[in-house]
Write a protein that holds these residues in place. Structure first.
Motif, PDB file in Angstrom:
ATOM      1  N   ALA A   1      26.555  40.829  48.789  1.00  8.15           N
ATOM      2  CA  ALA A   1      26.376  41.332  47.496  1.00  8.15           C
ATOM      3  C   ALA A   1      26.900  42.761  47.155  1.00  8.15           C
ATOM      4  O   ALA A   1      27.419  42.977  45.900  1.00  8.15           O
ATOM      5  N   PHE A   2      26.803  43.736  48.047  1.00 10.53           N
ATOM      6  CA  PHE A   2      26.881  45.190  47.683  1.00 10.53           C
ATOM      7  C   PHE A   2      28.735  45.109  47.781  1.00 10.53           C
ATOM      8  O   PHE A   2      29.101  45.713  46.731  1.00 10.53           O
ATOM      9  N   GLY A   3      29.471  44.534  48.736  1.00  8.35           N
ATOM     10  CA  GLY A   3      30.757  44.480  48.407  1.00  8.35           C
ATOM     11  C   GLY A   3      31.324  43.753  47.349  1.00  8.35           C
ATOM     12  O   GLY A   3      32.431  44.464  46.687  1.00  8.35           O
ATOM     13  N   PHE A   4      31.029  42.642  47.089  1.00  8.30           N
ATOM     14  CA  PHE A   4      31.485  41.912  46.177  1.00  8.30           C
ATOM     15  C   PHE A   4      30.928  42.608  44.728  1.00  8.30           C
ATOM     16  O   PHE A   4      32.018  42.418  43.863  1.00  8.30           O
ATOM     17  N   GLY A   5      29.846  43.014  44.708  1.00  4.51           N
ATOM     18  CA  GLY A   5      29.539  43.837  43.374  1.00  4.51           C
ATOM     19  C   GLY A   5      30.262  44.907  43.205  1.00  4.51           C
ATOM     20  O   GLY A   5      30.750  45.221  41.928  1.00  4.51           O
ATOM     21  N   ILE A   6      30.869  45.546  44.159  1.00  6.46           N
ATOM     22  CA  ILE A   6      31.729  46.842  43.913  1.00  6.46           C
ATOM     23  C   ILE A   6      33.145  46.150  43.368  1.00  6.46           C
ATOM     24  O   ILE A   6      33.703  46.832  42.356  1.00  6.46           O
ATOM     25  N   TYR A   7      33.626  45.150  43.991  1.00  5.44           N
ATOM     26  CA  TYR A   7      34.831  44.425  43.625  1.00  5.44           C
ATOM     27  C   TYR A   7      34.751  43.837  42.250  1.00  5.44           C
ATOM     28  O   TYR A   7      35.567  44.242  41.402  1.00  5.44           O
ATOM     29  N   ALA A   8      33.747  43.099  41.961  1.00  4.93           N
ATOM     30  CA  ALA A   8      33.500  42.741  40.693  1.00  4.93           C
ATOM     31  C   ALA A   8      33.521  43.910  39.660  1.00  4.93           C
ATOM     32  O   ALA A   8      34.172  43.749  38.387  1.00  4.93           O
ATOM     33  N   ALA A   9      32.715  44.716  39.852  1.00 11.14           N
ATOM     34  CA  ALA A   9      32.603  46.028  39.016  1.00 11.14           C
ATOM     35  C   ALA A   9      33.865  46.725  38.606  1.00 11.14           C
ATOM     36  O   ALA A   9      34.187  47.003  37.591  1.00 11.14           O
ATOM     37  N   LEU A  10      34.752  46.780  39.820  1.00 12.53           N
ATOM     38  CA  LEU A  10      36.134  47.611  39.461  1.00 12.53           C
ATOM     39  C   LEU A  10      36.753  46.585  38.778  1.00 12.53           C
ATOM     40  O   LEU A  10      37.807  47.003  37.797  1.00 12.53           O
ATOM     41  N   VAL A  11      37.009  45.182  39.121  1.00 10.53           N
ATOM     42  CA  VAL A  11      37.940  44.340  38.126  1.00 10.53           C
ATOM     43  C   VAL A  11      37.459  44.439  36.911  1.00 10.53           C
ATOM     44  O   VAL A  11      38.341  44.402  35.980  1.00 10.53           O
ATOM     45  N   TRP A  12      36.144  44.352  36.686  1.00 12.86           N
ATOM     46  CA  TRP A  12      35.505  44.440  35.120  1.00 12.86           C
ATOM     47  C   TRP A  12      35.975  45.703  34.545  1.00 12.86           C
ATOM     48  O   TRP A  12      36.351  45.612  33.218  1.00 12.86           O
ATOM     49  N   LEU A  13      36.257  46.834  35.236  1.00  9.62           N
ATOM     50  CA  LEU A  13      36.504  47.940  34.844  1.00  9.62           C
ATOM     51  C   LEU A  13      37.953  48.024  34.531  1.00  9.62           C
ATOM     52  O   LEU A  13      38.677  49.158  34.021  1.00  9.62           O
ATOM     53  N   GLY A  14      38.555  47.029  34.828  1.00 13.37           N
ATOM     54  CA  GLY A  14      40.207  46.962  34.723  1.00 13.37           C
ATOM     55  C   GLY A  14      41.004  47.344  35.879  1.00 13.37           C
ATOM     56  O   GLY A  14      42.313  47.387  35.705  1.00 13.37           O
ATOM     57  N   LEU A  15      40.322  47.476  37.076  1.00 14.40           N
ATOM     58  CA  LEU A  15      41.325  47.719  38.134  1.00 14.40           C
ATOM     59  C   LEU A  15      42.047  46.636  38.587  1.00 14.40           C
ATOM     60  O   LEU A  15      41.365  45.472  38.616  1.00 14.40           O
ATOM     61  N   ASP A  16      42.967  46.773  39.293  1.00 12.67           N
ATOM     62  CA  ASP A  16      43.824  45.680  39.871  1.00 12.67           C
ATOM     63  C   ASP A  16      43.073  45.006  41.023  1.00 12.67           C
ATOM     64  O   ASP A  16      42.283  45.627  41.757  1.00 12.67           O
ATOM     65  N   ARG A  17      43.110  43.737  41.374  1.00 13.91           N
ATOM     66  CA  ARG A  17      42.170  42.882  42.152  1.00 13.91           C
ATOM     67  C   ARG A  17      42.445  43.627  43.614  1.00 13.91           C
ATOM     68  O   ARG A  17      41.519  43.616  44.358  1.00 13.91           O
TER      69      ARG A  17
END
Length: 120
Positions: free
Chosen positions: A16-32
């Motif tokens: 949840a921690f790691g995927f949450g960071i990933y999802a939040a950064l993708v949502w903010l527009g960062l490359d996957r």
């Protein structure tokens, strides 16, 4: 409580921690891929704490082996994300599919190589 149960509980929190960071950064527009790299580094530090203190208790300190295992795991993670992205256009689904495989691989490596019982 059995070690595998503790691993799964800690793994759920870690995921949840790691995927949450990933999802939040993708949502903010960062490359996957950049989002995954950042999430992976932050998640690795978080994971060491949860696994060493809550799962593999009584093990010898293993920071170097842990970091090396996560470097190898990261390479596998990137390869699987790339493969998953060919079949799953949605970056969230591709990240989730990648996570599922890495959880199993990670337990095996942590159990067999990283967190060995300390010599008494």
């Amino acid at each position: 409580m059995l070690e595998i149960v503790r691993y799964l509980v800690a793994g759920a929190v870690n995921t949840a921690f790691g995927f949450g960071i990933y999802a939040a950064l993708v949502w903010l527009g960062l490359d996957r891929y950049l989002a995954q790299a950042i999430g992976y580094v932050l998640g690795t530090a978080f994971n060491y704490v949860t696994y060493s203190r809550g799962v593999f208790t009584g093990s010898a300190p293993a920071k170097l082996r842990f970091v090396l295992s996560y470097l190898g795991n990261y390479i596998v993670n990137l390869l699987v994300l790339r493969l998953a992205s060919h079949y799953l256009a949605d970056p969230y689904a591709a990240g989730a599919a990648t996570t599922a495989l890495v959880v199993v691989l990670n337990y095996i490596v942590l159990k067999r190589w990283v967190f060995r019982p300390s010599a008494s």
